[in-house]
Design a protein around this motif. Structure first.
Motif, PDB file in Angstrom:
ATOM      1  N   PHE A  20       0.842  -1.192   0.000  1.00 13.39           N
ATOM      2  CA  PHE A  20       0.000   0.000   0.000  1.00 13.39           C
ATOM      3  C   PHE A  20       0.879   1.245   0.000  1.00 13.39           C
ATOM      4  CE2 PHE A  20      -2.804   3.311   1.581  1.00 13.39           C
ATOM      5  CZ  PHE A  20      -3.958   3.054   0.860  1.00 13.39           C
ATOM      6  N   GLY A  21       1.988   1.170   0.715  1.00 14.37           N
ATOM      7  CA  GLY A  21       2.949   2.281   0.707  1.00 14.37           C
ATOM      8  C   GLY A  21       3.607   2.459  -0.644  1.00 14.37           C
ATOM      9  N   VAL A  22       3.799   1.344  -1.367  1.00 13.95           N
ATOM     10  CA  VAL A  22       4.447   1.403  -2.683  1.00 13.95           C
ATOM     11  C   VAL A  22       3.660   2.277  -3.652  1.00 13.95           C
ATOM     12  CG1 VAL A  22       5.009   0.027  -4.748  1.00 13.95           C
ATOM     13  CG2 VAL A  22       5.740  -0.743  -2.480  1.00 13.95           C
ATOM     14  N   ILE A  23       2.327   2.235  -3.559  1.00 14.79           N
ATOM     15  CA  ILE A  23       1.498   3.074  -4.436  1.00 14.79           C
ATOM     16  C   ILE A  23       1.903   4.543  -4.308  1.00 14.79           C
ATOM     17  CG2 ILE A  23      -0.835   4.049  -4.653  1.00 14.79           C
ATOM     18  CD1 ILE A  23      -0.531   1.531  -6.174  1.00 14.79           C
ATOM     19  N   PHE A  24       2.139   4.984  -3.078  1.00 11.21           N
ATOM     20  CA  PHE A  24       2.526   6.374  -2.858  1.00 11.21           C
ATOM     21  C   PHE A  24       4.020   6.582  -3.116  1.00 11.21           C
ATOM     22  CE2 PHE A  24      -1.378   5.765  -0.463  1.00 11.21           C
ATOM     23  CZ  PHE A  24      -2.123   6.833  -0.930  1.00 11.21           C
ATOM     24  N   GLY A  25       4.798   5.502  -2.976  1.00  5.49           N
ATOM     25  CA  GLY A  25       6.202   5.577  -3.357  1.00  5.49           C
ATOM     26  C   GLY A  25       6.362   5.772  -4.852  1.00  5.49           C
ATOM     27  N   ILE A  26       5.538   5.081  -5.627  1.00  5.08           N
ATOM     28  CA  ILE A  26       5.538   5.253  -7.083  1.00  5.08           C
ATOM     29  C   ILE A  26       5.144   6.678  -7.443  1.00  5.08           C
ATOM     30  CG2 ILE A  26       4.362   4.565  -9.217  1.00  5.08           C
ATOM     31  CD1 ILE A  26       4.124   1.738  -7.994  1.00  5.08           C
ATOM     32  N   LEU A  27       4.154   7.193  -6.742  1.00  5.26           N
ATOM     33  CA  LEU A  27       3.699   8.560  -6.993  1.00  5.26           C
ATOM     34  C   LEU A  27       4.824   9.565  -6.765  1.00  5.26           C
ATOM     35  CD1 LEU A  27       1.380  10.489  -7.668  1.00  5.26           C
ATOM     36  CD2 LEU A  27       0.758  10.480  -5.243  1.00  5.26           C
ATOM     37  N   ALA A  28       5.702   9.266  -5.811  1.00  2.00           N
ATOM     38  CA  ALA A  28       6.814  10.167  -5.514  1.00  2.00           C
ATOM     39  C   ALA A  28       7.699  10.393  -6.735  1.00  2.00           C
ATOM     40  CB  ALA A  28       7.643   9.615  -4.358  1.00  2.00           C
ATOM     41  N   PHE A  29       7.774   9.400  -7.618  1.00  2.00           N
ATOM     42  CA  PHE A  29       8.630   9.515  -8.801  1.00  2.00           C
ATOM     43  C   PHE A  29       7.842   9.817 -10.075  1.00  2.00           C
ATOM     44  CE2 PHE A  29      10.950   6.840  -5.817  1.00  2.00           C
ATOM     45  CZ  PHE A  29      12.212   7.417  -5.841  1.00  2.00           C
ATOM     46  N   SER A  30       6.534   9.986  -9.942  1.00  2.00           N
ATOM     47  CA  SER A  30       5.678  10.051 -11.128  1.00  2.00           C
ATOM     48  C   SER A  30       5.923  11.272 -12.002  1.00  2.00           C
ATOM     49  CB  SER A  30       4.200  10.022 -10.703  1.00  2.00           C
ATOM     50  OG  SER A  30       3.873  11.162  -9.935  1.00  2.00           O
ATOM     51  N   GLY A  60      -3.981   9.235  -4.129  1.00  2.00           N
ATOM     52  CA  GLY A  60      -4.261   7.846  -4.494  1.00  2.00           C
ATOM     53  C   GLY A  60      -4.820   7.742  -5.905  1.00  2.00           C
ATOM     54  N   ILE A  61      -5.740   8.623  -6.242  1.00  2.00           N
ATOM     55  CA  ILE A  61      -6.334   8.635  -7.593  1.00  2.00           C
ATOM     56  C   ILE A  61      -5.252   8.901  -8.640  1.00  2.00           C
ATOM     57  CG2 ILE A  61      -7.914   9.874  -9.130  1.00  2.00           C
ATOM     58  CD1 ILE A  61      -9.601  10.474  -6.571  1.00  2.00           C
ATOM     59  N   ILE A  62      -4.421   9.912  -8.390  1.00  2.00           N
ATOM     60  CA  ILE A  62      -3.349  10.251  -9.325  1.00  2.00           C
ATOM     61  C   ILE A  62      -2.402   9.078  -9.516  1.00  2.00           C
ATOM     62  CG2 ILE A  62      -1.296  11.703  -9.625  1.00  2.00           C
ATOM     63  CD1 ILE A  62      -2.816  13.967  -8.241  1.00  2.00           C
ATOM     64  N   SER A  63      -2.055   8.408  -8.425  1.00  5.37           N
ATOM     65  CA  SER A  63      -1.122   7.292  -8.495  1.00  5.37           C
ATOM     66  C   SER A  63      -1.683   6.138  -9.318  1.00  5.37           C
ATOM     67  CB  SER A  63      -0.779   6.802  -7.082  1.00  5.37           C
ATOM     68  OG  SER A  63       0.249   5.847  -7.128  1.00  5.37           O
ATOM     69  N   PHE A  64      -2.948   5.806  -9.117  1.00  3.14           N
ATOM     70  CA  PHE A  64      -3.573   4.727  -9.891  1.00  3.14           C
ATOM     71  C   PHE A  64      -3.643   5.083 -11.380  1.00  3.14           C
ATOM     72  CE2 PHE A  64      -5.782   3.094  -5.897  1.00  3.14           C
ATOM     73  CZ  PHE A  64      -5.011   1.929  -5.851  1.00  3.14           C
ATOM     74  N   ILE A  65      -3.979   6.331 -11.676  1.00  6.21           N
ATOM     75  CA  ILE A  65      -4.019   6.771 -13.075  1.00  6.21           C
ATOM     76  C   ILE A  65      -2.633   6.673 -13.697  1.00  6.21           C
ATOM     77  CG2 ILE A  65      -4.351   8.771 -14.581  1.00  6.21           C
ATOM     78  CD1 ILE A  65      -6.647   9.643 -12.784  1.00  6.21           C
ATOM     79  N   TYR A  66      -1.626   7.085 -12.946  1.00  9.22           N
ATOM     80  CA  TYR A  66      -0.233   6.999 -13.414  1.00  9.22           C
ATOM     81  C   TYR A  66       0.133   5.559 -13.763  1.00  9.22           C
ATOM     82  CZ  TYR A  66       4.899   7.009 -12.991  1.00  9.22           C
ATOM     83  OH  TYR A  66       6.241   6.841 -13.191  1.00  9.22           O
ATOM     84  N   LEU A  99     -11.857   6.304  -9.336  1.00  3.11           N
ATOM     85  CA  LEU A  99     -11.029   5.731 -10.391  1.00  3.11           C
ATOM     86  C   LEU A  99     -11.865   4.914 -11.362  1.00  3.11           C
ATOM     87  CD1 LEU A  99      -8.057   5.236 -11.416  1.00  3.11           C
ATOM     88  CD2 LEU A  99      -8.201   3.068 -10.168  1.00  3.11           C
ATOM     89  N   ILE A 100     -12.680   4.013 -10.835  1.00  2.00           N
ATOM     90  CA  ILE A 100     -13.524   3.174 -11.684  1.00  2.00           C
ATOM     91  C   ILE A 100     -14.458   4.043 -12.525  1.00  2.00           C
ATOM     92  CG2 ILE A 100     -15.384   1.459 -11.692  1.00  2.00           C
ATOM     93  CD1 ILE A 100     -14.100   0.282  -9.149  1.00  2.00           C
ATOM     94  N   GLY A 101     -15.079   5.020 -11.872  1.00  2.00           N
ATOM     95  CA  GLY A 101     -16.006   5.902 -12.574  1.00  2.00           C
ATOM     96  C   GLY A 101     -15.334   6.649 -13.709  1.00  2.00           C
ATOM     97  N   TYR A 102     -14.159   7.216 -13.439  1.00  2.00           N
ATOM     98  CA  TYR A 102     -13.491   8.021 -14.465  1.00  2.00           C
ATOM     99  C   TYR A 102     -12.978   7.158 -15.615  1.00  2.00           C
ATOM    100  CZ  TYR A 102     -10.811  11.641 -16.730  1.00  2.00           C
ATOM    101  OH  TYR A 102     -10.343  12.532 -17.658  1.00  2.00           O
ATOM    102  N   VAL A 103     -12.416   5.995 -15.298  1.00  2.00           N
ATOM    103  CA  VAL A 103     -11.913   5.092 -16.350  1.00  2.00           C
ATOM    104  C   VAL A 103     -13.053   4.634 -17.254  1.00  2.00           C
ATOM    105  CG1 VAL A 103     -10.915   2.805 -16.786  1.00  2.00           C
ATOM    106  CG2 VAL A 103      -9.874   4.309 -15.085  1.00  2.00           C
ATOM    107  N   VAL A 104     -14.171   4.261 -16.649  1.00  2.00           N
ATOM    108  CA  VAL A 104     -15.338   3.815 -17.434  1.00  2.00           C
ATOM    109  C   VAL A 104     -15.863   4.954 -18.311  1.00  2.00           C
ATOM    110  CG1 VAL A 104     -17.751   3.062 -17.294  1.00  2.00           C
ATOM    111  CG2 VAL A 104     -16.018   1.982 -15.845  1.00  2.00           C
ATOM    112  N   ILE A 105     -15.982   6.149 -17.735  1.00  2.00           N
ATOM    113  CA  ILE A 105     -16.472   7.305 -18.503  1.00  2.00           C
ATOM    114  C   ILE A 105     -15.526   7.618 -19.662  1.00  2.00           C
ATOM    115  CG2 ILE A 105     -16.845   9.802 -18.411  1.00  2.00           C
ATOM    116  CD1 ILE A 105     -17.916   9.375 -15.548  1.00  2.00           C
TER     117      ILE A 105
END
Length: 446
Positions: free
Chosen positions: A189-199, A346-352, A404-410
């Motif tokens: 779960f921390g990795v998601i935000f770790g990835i965002l740190a380099f996004s 969290g939303i930004i990281s998943f989109i990334y 995230l689900i809503g925006y991806v589907v739209i």
């Protein structure tokens, strides 16, 4: 017009990562969920980001275009995929400045609270002032904002290295690495935000058309900025663990801005002022760099998607400013500044992650599987981190998944709708880029 040299391109990417902001912002979330494994989350995220970097590094050597990810994907996988990635990247970019603004406003307010100032209007005042200043600097033009970024980037590097050394020297009494405890799900779960740190490290690709010798300097800037920022962030993560100790990291559970209290207690008010200044400056650097990249991507989108009206930079900046202010004020009021920051991050990281998985697939297709291993491994690890974090989001932060689900589907439905009902518009889409051979615009054939 070429106006960006290698140093400026490096600092564009470096400040879009914002190591000092990551230290005070994303490290607080990682510490909250991953505890004492914070430095190892950062190391894992850094190495994973290198795999991810390989894809945009490879693309930036071939395509010189301010379109960035959507242009890369569109040329490799076709118009539908490129259009879909564009819609995802728009959400990613629009949310970034509000996300940073929410955190840094809460951070500044937490410092004022330490000295007895408890008026919530201050927090909103800081928010409005920060966003307004960011847009003002970017509105002054590329030359001014890039000059600022270059100077501020070097200052940020110097301070965070010096700060980390001081933190190690003033480490928690009796600290030992033997106290680190590992737990699988919290780690990822921390990795998601770790990835965002380099996004943000790829932001120089969106200015490649303004970069001299872009097919050399843009990919080189990616490697240099990622390496410098990654090493600094790993070093500072270990420094934070040693400085705060295990008890200090656990304090993030009750106080999201615990670091300000800790710095004042152990190093005094003068150092806290310096620490705060560079934290705010890093947030400002990152916001300016992201906004610069997005503002230079949009005219390319107008051209590639054959938008009828001429791009008006001033009107676009005013619209974006209004949207940033509305998102920040609305989310800050209804969910609180720090909670809004976590949800949007969290939303930004998943989109990334989605953007990079699709980009990896594009690279594999473009090279007919000759460049397979690294993008495949990157996609696999990103997918695992995505799924573990997605299923780990529950309670209050399940809102991340719903949005995230809503925006991806739209976004998917918008692409299908345009393809079916606006065939003329869809057929006119061209992902233009400058080739290395002749420097003339080319277009994809499908």
């Amino acid at each position: 017009m070429e106006s960006i040299n290698l140093k400026s391109a490096v600092m564009q990417s470096f400040t879009s990562i914002g190591p000092m902001l990551d230290f005070i912002a994303l490290f607080s979330i990682i510490a909250l969920y991953s505890g004492s494994t914070l430095p190892f989350v950062v190391i894992f995220s850094f190495l994973l980001s290198y795999f991810t970097l390989y894809t945009i590094y490879s693309f930036s050597k071939i395509y010189i275009t301010n379109g960035g990810y959507y242009s890369y994907v569109g040329n490799a996988l076709g118009k539908g995929a490129g259009f879909f990635i564009l819609l995802l990247y728009i959400a990613y970019s629009v949310l970034t400045v509000p996300n940073i603004s929410l955190f840094i406003s809460g951070f500044i307010y937490s410092i004022f609270q330490l000295y007895g100032f408890n008026n919530l209007l201050l927090e909103y005042g800081f928010l409005v002032l920060f966003i307004t200043t960011v847009y003002f600097v970017v509105s002054r033009g590329l030359k001014t904002s890039m000059h600022y970024t270059l100077i501020a980037g070097f200052l940020e590097i110097a301070f965070i290295i010096g700060m980390s050394i001081i933190f190690i020297l003033y480490r928690s009494p009796g600290f030992s690495f033997s106290g680190i405890s590992f737990s699988f799900n919290p780690f990822f779960f921390g990795v998601i935000f770790g990835i965002l740190a380099f996004s943000g490290g790829g932001s120089s690709i969106f200015l490649s058309e303004q970069t001299s010798s872009a097919h050399i300097n843009t990919p080189k800037s990616l490697i240099i900025s990622f390496t410098i920022s990654g090493l600094i962030m790993v070093f500072s993560a270990f420094a934070l663990l040693m400085f705060a100790g295990y008890t200090g990291l656990s304090a993030y559970e009750t106080n999201s801005f615990y670091i300000t209290e800790l710095v004042r207690t152990k190093l005094g008010t003068p150092f806290l002022i310096l620490f705060s200044f560079f934290g705010i400056m890093s947030a400002f650097n990152l916001s300016v760099s992201y906004l610069n990249a997005f503002v230079h991507m949009v005219p390319k989108f107008y051209k590639d998607f054959n938008v009828g009206r001429k791009f008006n930079r001033n009107k676009f900046m005013m619209l974006l400013f209004t949207v940033s202010m509305a998102i920040s004020l609305f989310s800050g009021y209804y969910t609180g500044f720090f909670n809004s920051f976590v949800i949007i991050a969290g939303i930004i990281s998943f989109i990334y992650i989605i953007i990079h998985i699709v980009s990896n697939i594009s690279l594999i297709k473009l090279f007919n599987k000759r460049k397979f291993a690294i993008p495949f491994l990157s996609s696999l690890i990103l997918a695992i981190a995505f799924l573990l974090s997605f299923y780990g989001n529950n309670g209050y932060f399940a809102a991340i998944n719903y949005f995230l689900i809503g925006y991806v589907v739209i976004s998917f439905l918008v692409v299908l709708f345009i393809r079916k009902t606006r065939r003329g518009f869809y057929d006119a889409i061209r992902f233009e880029y400058y080739s290395l051979r002749n420097k003339l615009p080319e277009t994809n054939k499908d």
